[in-house]
Design a protein around this motif. Sequence first.
Motif, PDB file in Angstrom:
ATOM      1  N   VAL A 227       0.854  -1.186   0.000  1.00  0.00           N
ATOM      2  CA  VAL A 227       0.000   0.000   0.000  1.00  0.00           C
ATOM      3  C   VAL A 227       0.889   1.234   0.000  1.00  0.00           C
ATOM      4  O   VAL A 227       1.782   1.364   0.845  1.00  0.00           O
ATOM      5  N   LEU A 228       0.656   2.123  -0.967  1.00  0.00           N
ATOM      6  CA  LEU A 228       1.368   3.401  -1.025  1.00  0.00           C
ATOM      7  C   LEU A 228       0.330   4.510  -0.979  1.00  0.00           C
ATOM      8  O   LEU A 228      -0.642   4.487  -1.736  1.00  0.00           O
ATOM      9  N   ALA A 229       0.537   5.461  -0.083  1.00  0.00           N
ATOM     10  CA  ALA A 229      -0.394   6.579   0.057  1.00  0.00           C
ATOM     11  C   ALA A 229       0.386   7.883   0.108  1.00  0.00           C
ATOM     12  O   ALA A 229       1.419   7.974   0.777  1.00  0.00           O
ATOM     13  N   ASP A 230      -0.113   8.880  -0.617  1.00  0.00           N
ATOM     14  CA  ASP A 230       0.471  10.218  -0.555  1.00  0.00           C
ATOM     15  C   ASP A 230      -0.656  11.234  -0.666  1.00  0.00           C
ATOM     16  O   ASP A 230      -1.837  10.871  -0.591  1.00  0.00           O
ATOM     17  N   GLU A 231      -0.321  12.503  -0.865  1.00  0.00           N
ATOM     18  CA  GLU A 231      -1.363  13.526  -0.845  1.00  0.00           C
ATOM     19  C   GLU A 231      -2.288  13.463  -2.052  1.00  0.00           C
ATOM     20  O   GLU A 231      -3.323  14.135  -2.082  1.00  0.00           O
ATOM     21  N   THR A 232      -1.960  12.647  -3.058  1.00  0.00           N
ATOM     22  CA  THR A 232      -2.832  12.481  -4.218  1.00  0.00           C
ATOM     23  C   THR A 232      -3.861  11.382  -4.010  1.00  0.00           C
ATOM     24  O   THR A 232      -5.005  11.492  -4.454  1.00  0.00           O
ATOM     25  N   GLY A 233      -3.489  10.304  -3.341  1.00  0.00           N
ATOM     26  CA  GLY A 233      -4.405   9.188  -3.141  1.00  0.00           C
ATOM     27  C   GLY A 233      -3.673   7.940  -2.700  1.00  0.00           C
ATOM     28  O   GLY A 233      -2.542   8.001  -2.208  1.00  0.00           O
ATOM     29  N   VAL A 234      -4.317   6.797  -2.905  1.00  0.00           N
ATOM     30  CA  VAL A 234      -3.801   5.514  -2.431  1.00  0.00           C
ATOM     31  C   VAL A 234      -3.766   4.519  -3.580  1.00  0.00           C
ATOM     32  O   VAL A 234      -4.694   4.462  -4.396  1.00  0.00           O
ATOM     33  N   VAL A 235      -2.689   3.731  -3.648  1.00  0.00           N
ATOM     34  CA  VAL A 235      -2.607   2.625  -4.595  1.00  0.00           C
ATOM     35  C   VAL A 235      -2.304   1.347  -3.832  1.00  0.00           C
ATOM     36  O   VAL A 235      -1.632   1.369  -2.793  1.00  0.00           O
TER      37      VAL A 235
END
Length: 221
Positions: free
Chosen positions: A163-171
């Motif tokens: 799981v990768l999450a940043d200020e754009t969203g989650v993948v």
Amino acid sequence: MTSQTTLLEHYAALDSAAVSDALDALGLPPGQAGFLPVWGTPKIAGFAVTVQLEPYTPGPSGAHIGATAVADANSSNVIVVANDGRTDVSCWGGLLSLGASLNGVRGVVADGACRDVHEAREIGFPVFAKGRIPATARGRLQQRSTGEPVQLGGVTVTPGDLVLADETGVVVVPGGHLEEVLERAQGVAAREQAIAADLRAGVALHEAMRDARLAGITEEH
């Protein structure tokens, strides 16, 4: 085979958009919208430890929401809390953030709302959620399971998926596709960096961003 530590380092250097493009190219579910950091602009990448919640029903009390996942997680993990996107009740709070932080957990992604944002911010613990609300889970939610596949938005998350999450969203990268998605995503990032360099050097936007180049197609001239 690339080690888990190396995989996490490489993914942490990418953003959610590049990974989403790679997932798209491989026919896998792309990034999910609506999950935003509740403080600052952190970025997290880790292997999923999952928690499934459900509406509270009176009966013998079970494990406190999230406590089992916090105990099971370590410095390679992101905790994923599945609460069907509900924003009328908190499914993650300050004591859970503290416990997870002390275990070295990289962060939490909650398909629902959280509370005690200031506590997470003060200890530097990344929390991504669909909202904020003071309302307690007590008497409203209970834990159904830990360590089972869950739904995060429109994507299934299985324990061990990345799981990768940043200020754009989650993948979410399925565990069986970690290396091929990484290779594709690194290619996407490299192409975009090259295009940005061309733009700064004066190349026209329509030429720098030609479709074949963005898609990674080798052109013959």
